[in-house]
Design a protein around this motif. Structure first.
Motif, PDB file in Angstrom:
ATOM      1  N   ALA A  39      -3.320 -11.987   3.079  1.00  0.00           N
ATOM      2  CA  ALA A  39      -2.335 -10.929   2.809  1.00  0.00           C
ATOM      3  C   ALA A  39      -2.600  -9.727   3.719  1.00  0.00           C
ATOM      4  O   ALA A  39      -1.664  -9.136   4.259  1.00  0.00           O
ATOM      5  CB  ALA A  39      -2.403 -10.523   1.338  1.00  0.00           C
ATOM      6  N   GLN A  40      -3.874  -9.413   3.919  1.00  0.00           N
ATOM      7  CA  GLN A  40      -4.217  -8.295   4.820  1.00  0.00           C
ATOM      8  C   GLN A  40      -3.833  -8.616   6.264  1.00  0.00           C
ATOM      9  O   GLN A  40      -3.324  -7.764   6.989  1.00  0.00           O
ATOM     10  CB  GLN A  40      -5.723  -8.003   4.758  1.00  0.00           C
ATOM     11  CG  GLN A  40      -6.175  -7.446   3.420  1.00  0.00           C
ATOM     12  CD  GLN A  40      -7.702  -7.475   3.269  1.00  0.00           C
ATOM     13  OE1 GLN A  40      -8.432  -7.661   4.235  1.00  0.00           O
ATOM     14  NE2 GLN A  40      -8.169  -7.303   2.043  1.00  0.00           N
TER      15      GLN A  40
ATOM     16  N   LYS B   3      -6.329 -13.389  -0.390  1.00  0.00           N
ATOM     17  CA  LYS B   3      -6.429 -11.929  -0.270  1.00  0.00           C
ATOM     18  C   LYS B   3      -6.575 -11.523   1.198  1.00  0.00           C
ATOM     19  O   LYS B   3      -5.900 -10.616   1.668  1.00  0.00           O
ATOM     20  CB  LYS B   3      -7.651 -11.422  -1.041  1.00  0.00           C
ATOM     21  CG  LYS B   3      -7.310 -11.019  -2.456  1.00  0.00           C
ATOM     22  CD  LYS B   3      -8.505 -10.311  -3.086  1.00  0.00           C
ATOM     23  CE  LYS B   3      -8.456 -10.477  -4.593  1.00  0.00           C
ATOM     24  NZ  LYS B   3      -9.781 -10.546  -5.195  1.00  0.00           N
ATOM     25  N   LEU B   4      -7.455 -12.223   1.920  1.00  0.00           N
ATOM     26  CA  LEU B   4      -7.622 -11.909   3.345  1.00  0.00           C
ATOM     27  C   LEU B   4      -6.321 -12.145   4.102  1.00  0.00           C
ATOM     28  O   LEU B   4      -5.936 -11.349   4.954  1.00  0.00           O
ATOM     29  CB  LEU B   4      -8.731 -12.782   3.955  1.00  0.00           C
ATOM     30  CG  LEU B   4     -10.165 -12.493   3.536  1.00  0.00           C
ATOM     31  CD1 LEU B   4     -11.108 -13.407   4.303  1.00  0.00           C
ATOM     32  CD2 LEU B   4     -10.535 -11.034   3.792  1.00  0.00           C
TER      33      LEU B   4
ATOM     34  N   GLU C  66      -8.704 -18.193  -3.622  1.00  0.00           N
ATOM     35  CA  GLU C  66      -8.335 -16.872  -4.112  1.00  0.00           C
ATOM     36  C   GLU C  66      -8.785 -15.797  -3.115  1.00  0.00           C
ATOM     37  O   GLU C  66      -8.038 -14.877  -2.792  1.00  0.00           O
ATOM     38  CB  GLU C  66      -8.997 -16.658  -5.479  1.00  0.00           C
ATOM     39  CG  GLU C  66      -8.609 -15.382  -6.167  1.00  0.00           C
ATOM     40  CD  GLU C  66      -9.779 -14.445  -6.354  1.00  0.00           C
ATOM     41  OE1 GLU C  66      -9.578 -13.403  -6.989  1.00  0.00           O
ATOM     42  OE2 GLU C  66     -10.889 -14.726  -5.851  1.00  0.00           O
ATOM     43  N   TYR C  67      -9.990 -15.951  -2.603  1.00  0.00           N
ATOM     44  CA  TYR C  67     -10.534 -15.007  -1.628  1.00  0.00           C
ATOM     45  C   TYR C  67      -9.751 -15.060  -0.313  1.00  0.00           C
ATOM     46  O   TYR C  67      -9.413 -14.029   0.278  1.00  0.00           O
ATOM     47  CB  TYR C  67     -12.009 -15.343  -1.393  1.00  0.00           C
ATOM     48  CG  TYR C  67     -12.713 -14.395  -0.457  1.00  0.00           C
ATOM     49  CD1 TYR C  67     -12.981 -13.090  -0.851  1.00  0.00           C
ATOM     50  CD2 TYR C  67     -13.103 -14.807   0.810  1.00  0.00           C
ATOM     51  CE1 TYR C  67     -13.631 -12.217  -0.003  1.00  0.00           C
ATOM     52  CE2 TYR C  67     -13.755 -13.941   1.671  1.00  0.00           C
ATOM     53  CZ  TYR C  67     -14.018 -12.646   1.255  1.00  0.00           C
ATOM     54  OH  TYR C  67     -14.651 -11.781   2.099  1.00  0.00           O
TER      55      TYR C  67
ATOM     56  N   ASP D  25       1.531 -14.717  -9.118  1.00  0.00           N
ATOM     57  CA  ASP D  25       0.767 -15.931  -8.803  1.00  0.00           C
ATOM     58  C   ASP D  25       1.580 -17.218  -8.990  1.00  0.00           C
ATOM     59  O   ASP D  25       1.116 -18.295  -8.604  1.00  0.00           O
ATOM     60  CB  ASP D  25      -0.486 -16.023  -9.696  1.00  0.00           C
ATOM     61  CG  ASP D  25      -1.535 -14.984  -9.322  1.00  0.00           C
ATOM     62  OD1 ASP D  25      -1.480 -14.476  -8.189  1.00  0.00           O
ATOM     63  OD2 ASP D  25      -2.396 -14.690 -10.175  1.00  0.00           O
TER      64      ASP D  25
ATOM     65  N   ASP E  21     -15.212  -8.937   6.922  1.00  0.00           N
ATOM     66  CA  ASP E  21     -15.199  -8.966   5.459  1.00  0.00           C
ATOM     67  C   ASP E  21     -16.595  -9.311   4.959  1.00  0.00           C
ATOM     68  O   ASP E  21     -17.528  -9.458   5.754  1.00  0.00           O
ATOM     69  CB  ASP E  21     -14.192 -10.003   4.971  1.00  0.00           C
ATOM     70  CG  ASP E  21     -14.638 -11.408   5.318  1.00  0.00           C
ATOM     71  OD1 ASP E  21     -15.006 -11.622   6.484  1.00  0.00           O
ATOM     72  OD2 ASP E  21     -14.656 -12.278   4.443  1.00  0.00           O
TER      73      ASP E  21
ATOM     74  N   ASP F 172       1.100  -7.509 -11.440  1.00  0.00           N
ATOM     75  CA  ASP F 172       0.992  -8.202 -10.150  1.00  0.00           C
ATOM     76  C   ASP F 172       0.532  -9.650 -10.314  1.00  0.00           C
ATOM     77  O   ASP F 172       0.816 -10.490  -9.472  1.00  0.00           O
ATOM     78  CB  ASP F 172       0.068  -7.424  -9.188  1.00  0.00           C
ATOM     79  CG  ASP F 172      -1.323  -7.235  -9.755  1.00  0.00           C
ATOM     80  OD1 ASP F 172      -1.458  -7.198 -11.001  1.00  0.00           O
ATOM     81  OD2 ASP F 172      -2.276  -7.139  -8.972  1.00  0.00           O
TER      82      ASP F 172
ATOM     83  N   SER G  19      -7.791 -18.496  -8.838  1.00  0.00           N
ATOM     84  CA  SER G  19      -9.182 -18.870  -9.014  1.00  0.00           C
ATOM     85  C   SER G  19      -9.347 -19.930 -10.107  1.00  0.00           C
ATOM     86  O   SER G  19     -10.444 -20.444 -10.293  1.00  0.00           O
ATOM     87  CB  SER G  19     -10.054 -17.650  -9.297  1.00  0.00           C
ATOM     88  OG  SER G  19      -9.563 -16.945 -10.380  1.00  0.00           O
TER      89      SER G  19
END
Length: 575
Positions: A163-164, A160-161, A156-157, A538, A233, A534, A505
Motif C-alpha cells: 500500500a505504501q 501494508k508495504l 498481512e505485512y 479486508d 522497513d 477500516d 493475518s
DNA sequence: GCCGTTTTCGGCCCGACTGTTTTCAGTCG
C-alpha cells in the motif's frame, strides 16, 4: 511412509544433488517427480504404479518403491554421507547456488555458514576462479544478515508495504499503468518479496522517481528493464520492479505473476503449437513474428483457454480446466451483499453500531450482522444477556430509520467455553437473528477436547456458523488442534456453515480446506470480523482467498440477497 | 532423470543482471 514424506525425500534428494553441482535437468527431474505426486489427488496407497504419472520415470519410481518398502532411500543416504548437512543453509543465501557452493566445499572445505564466514574473512574466497572481491563481500554480508532475517513474510505485512509502495507509484506521471505481480498478486499466505510490473516509455525516469519516493536502504540491481531494491522497513523486504511497454504489459504481467510452475506449463503448451512465450509476447518460432495482447484474457484466449484467475495459477489442473470451461465462475467482491461478523463499542470494537452500519452501507452492502463477543470473554468486554438485549433494542431503533434501505441483524460471536459449554442459553440464542460460535480460550487442548467443544457448538440448533475455525495467525500462531476432515463432515451433517475470515493475518480456513468444504456441500461465509471501520476493507482479501479455493458464489452465505438471507435464518438448520 | 501424433537421442521455459571475464557462467525469478 505417506505421500508427504515421500515428496519430502524426493525434494531432499534434489537439494543434495544441487549442492553437488549436478546436472540441473537431473535435479529438476526429482523436483518434478515430487510435484507430480503432490498434484495427484490420490493417496500414496491409491497410486498403484507411480511410474504411470507424467514426470515419474524409472529412476524416481525406483526411489519411491524403495521408500514404500524399506522406509528409506539408499540414494539419499549416500548423498547425506557425501555432502555436509550445513551446506543446505548456504543455498538460501542470495547469489549462491549449487555450483558455487560445490566449489567452496571442494576447494576451501567450507561446510556451513561459520566456515564460509571464516573463508571470506581470510580472503580465500576471492582467490577462487569465478569468484572475486565483490562476490566475497556480498557473501559475507549475506551470511551476517542470514541469522536475523526470516525467509518469508506474512501477507498481512506485505500488503501494508505494498500500500505504501502504491502511493508512490500512483504519483509518478511517467507510469502509464502498474500492477502487483508475483506471490502477492496470487495472494500466497507467506512470500519472499514484492513484485510490480510497470508500463512506461521512460523506465529510467521511473526508476529514479521510485528511489526518490520510497525509503530504500539499498539498490541490489538495476538494468534497462528492471530494478530491485531493499526497503528500509523492519525486515529489509526486497521489491522488484519490471519496466515494460504498454503493448507488452499483459504478457509481462502474466509472466511475472507466475507461478513458476504455471508458466512452465503454459510455455510447454505454446511450444507444442510452434510458439514461444516470453514476457514480451508470444513469438511464432517459424516466422519470428511476435504477438502482444491487450489483456491477460486475450492472452489466454490465444491458447484456447478462458481467463485463469491469478490466484489459482499454481501449475496444477488450472490449465486443463481452462481448456474445458467458458469461464471460472468463482465468487467476486460484487457478489458480496453483506458482512456477517463484526464488532462494535459494545465489546472490543472501536465504532458504534450506527458507524459500522453506515460504513457497510457505503460499501454497497444490503445488510450486516452485529456480532459482539459474549460474556465470558472478559478481555474483549463480552456482553451479558442484559447488554445483549439493550443492543438488540438499539439495532431495532436504527432499523426503523433505515426502513427498507438497509438492515442490521442482531447476532453474537458466542464463546465456546473450555469445557465445551456454550456461553448463552438456548432461550437467549433464540432471540437472536444469527449466532456465530468460536473458540477463544484454551488453545493448547488436545485434538479430542477441541473437537468435542466444536461438536457441541455445531449440534446446537441456533449456531449457524463457526468463526475462524482453526484460530491461526499467519506466521505467528499455528492455531488449535482441529481435525479438519471431521469438522467438515460435521458441518455437513449439522447444517452449520464455516467461516473464511478475511482478516489478512487469519485467512482461516485456508484455500485448500474451503475447497474441500465446498466439495462436501458445506456453506461458507466470508467475513471481515471487523473491529474498526477500516477493517471492513479486508473483504476483497477474503474473497481472493476464497477464489484460491475455487469457491463459487452459491457456496457463500453472504452472497444471498437480504430476502433470501431472512428466509434462511428462519428455516431450521439442515432444512 | 524424463520424454517422444517430429524423436530411444538430444533436448529439457525464457530472459535479465552481475561479476567475472575478454565472450560467458551462474543465479534468479
Amino acid at each position: 511412509m505417506n505421500k508427504k514424506q515421500v515428496i519430502k525425500v524426493l525434494e531432499e534428494i534434489a537439494t543434495y544433488l544441487e549442492l553437488k553441482g549436478e546436472n540441473p535437468f537431473k535435479i529438476s527431474a526429482y523436483r518434478k517427480a515430487a510435484l507430480a505426486l503432490e498434484n495427484d489427488d490420490r493417496s500414496m496407497q491409491q497410486i498403484e504404479d507411480p511410474a504411470s504419472l507424467k514426470g515419474i520415470g524409472k529412476g524416481t519410481a525406483q526411489v519411491i518403491d524403495e521408500l514404500l518398502e524399506t522406509g528409506e532411500s539408499v540414494l539419499l543416504n549416500t548423498l547425506k554421507a557425501e555432502v555436509p548437512e550445513g551446506l543446505l543453509a548456504l543455498l538460501k543465501l542470495p547469489g549462491l547456488g549449487g555450483k558455487k557452493i560445490a566449489k567452496l566445499y571442494q576447494e576451501l572445505g567450507v561446510v556451513d555458514l561459520e566456515t564460509l564466514k571464516q573463508a571470506c574473512m581470510a580472503e580465500q574466497v576471492q582467490a577462487l576462479e569465478g569468484f572475486g572481491k565483490k562476490t566475497e563481500e556480498k557473501i559475507l554480508k549475506a551470511v551476517e544478515a542470514s541469522s536475523q532475517r526470516p525467509e518469508q513474510f506474512p501477507i498481512e505485512y506485505m500488503l501494508k508495504l505494498s500500500a505504501q509502495i502504491e502511493v508512490v507509484l500512483m504519483n509518478i506521471p511517467a507510469i502509464d499503468r502498474y500492477s502487483k505481480a508475483g506471490s502477492l498478486r496470487r495472494q500466497k499466505e507467506m512470500m519472499k518479496d514484492i513484485d510490480y510490473v510497470i508500463a512506461t516509455e521512460q523506465p529510467h525516469e521511473v526508476a529514479e522517481a521510485i528511489k526518490e519516493g520510497l525509503e530504500v536502504s539499498e539498490v541490489t540491481g538495476q538494468g534497462e528493464t528492471k530494478m530491485s531494491v531493499i526497503l528500509k522497513d523492519e525486515w529489509g523486504v526486497s521489491v522488484d520492479f519490471r519496466f515494460v511497454t504498454e503493448a507488452e504489459f499483459a504478457t509481462a504481467l502474466h509472466h511475472f505473476t507466475g507461478s513458476k510452475d504455471h508458466n512452465v506449463k503454459m510455455r510447454q503448451l505454446a511450444k507444442a503449437q510452434g510458439e514461444k512465450i516470453s514476457e514480451y509476447g508470444v513469438e511464432n518460432e517459424e516466422t519470428g513474428e511476435r504477438l502482444t495482447f491487450t489483456s491477460e484474457k486475450a492472452f489466454f484466449a490465444h491458447f484456447g483457454l478462458c481467463e485463469i484467475p491469478a490466484e489459482i495459477r499454481m501449475g496444477r489442473e488450472e490449465i486443463a480446466e481452462a481448456a474445458e470451461r467458458e469461464a471460472f465462475d468463482f465468487v467476486t467482491v460484487n457478489h458480496i451483499k453483506a458482512d456477517l461478523h463484526m464488532h462494535t463499542t459494545y465489546s472490543d470494537g472501536a465504532y458504534t453500531i450506527e458507524e459500522m452500519a453506515e460504513a457497510a452501507r457505503h460499501k454497497g452492502y444490503d445488510y450486516i450482522v452485529i456480532t459482539d463477543h459474549s460474556k465470558s470473554l472478559r478481555v474483549a468486554g463480552g456482553l451479558d444477556e442484559k447488554r445483549l438485549l439493550q443492543q438488540r433494542e438499539e439495532i431495532e431503533r436504527l432499523n426503523a430509520n433505515y426502513g427498507s434501505a438497509f438492515k442490521i441483524f442482531a447476532g453474537t460471536e458466542m464463546d465456546i467455553l473450555s469445557d465445551g459449554r456454550l456461553d448463552f442459553s438456548n432461550e437467549t440464542l433464540e432471540a437472536l437473528d444469527f449466532v456465530i460460535a468460536a473458540i477463544h480460550t484454551s488453545f493448547s487442548q488436545d485434538e479430542a477436547t477441541i473437537m468435542r467443544r466444536l461438536r457441541q457448538a455445531m449440534e446446537n440448533p441456533h449456531v449457524r456458523l463457526i468463526a475462524h475455525p482453526t484460530g491461526r495467525i499467519i506466521g505467528r500462531r499455528k492455531g488449535y488442534a482441529v481435525n479438519m476432515e471431521l469438522l467438515i463432515q460435521w458441518a455437513r451433517e449439522t447444517g452449520t456453515a464455516l467461516e473464511l475470515n478475511a482478516n489478512p493475518s487469519r485467512l482461516d480456513l485456508t484455500s485448500e480446506w474451503v475447497k474441500r468444504a465446498q466439495d462436501a456441500q458445506v456453506k461458507l461465509a466470508i467475513n471481515t470480523d471487523a473491529h474498526s471501520l477500516d477493517m471492513l476493507d479486508d473483504m476483497p482479501v477474503g474473497v481472493t482467498a476464497a477464489r484460491r479455493g475455487w469457491i463459487r458464489p452459491e457456496t457463500v452465505l453472504n452472497t444471498m440477497s437480504r430476502g433470501r438471507f431472512e428466509a434462511f435464518i428462519k428455516e431450521p438448520k439442515n432444512a
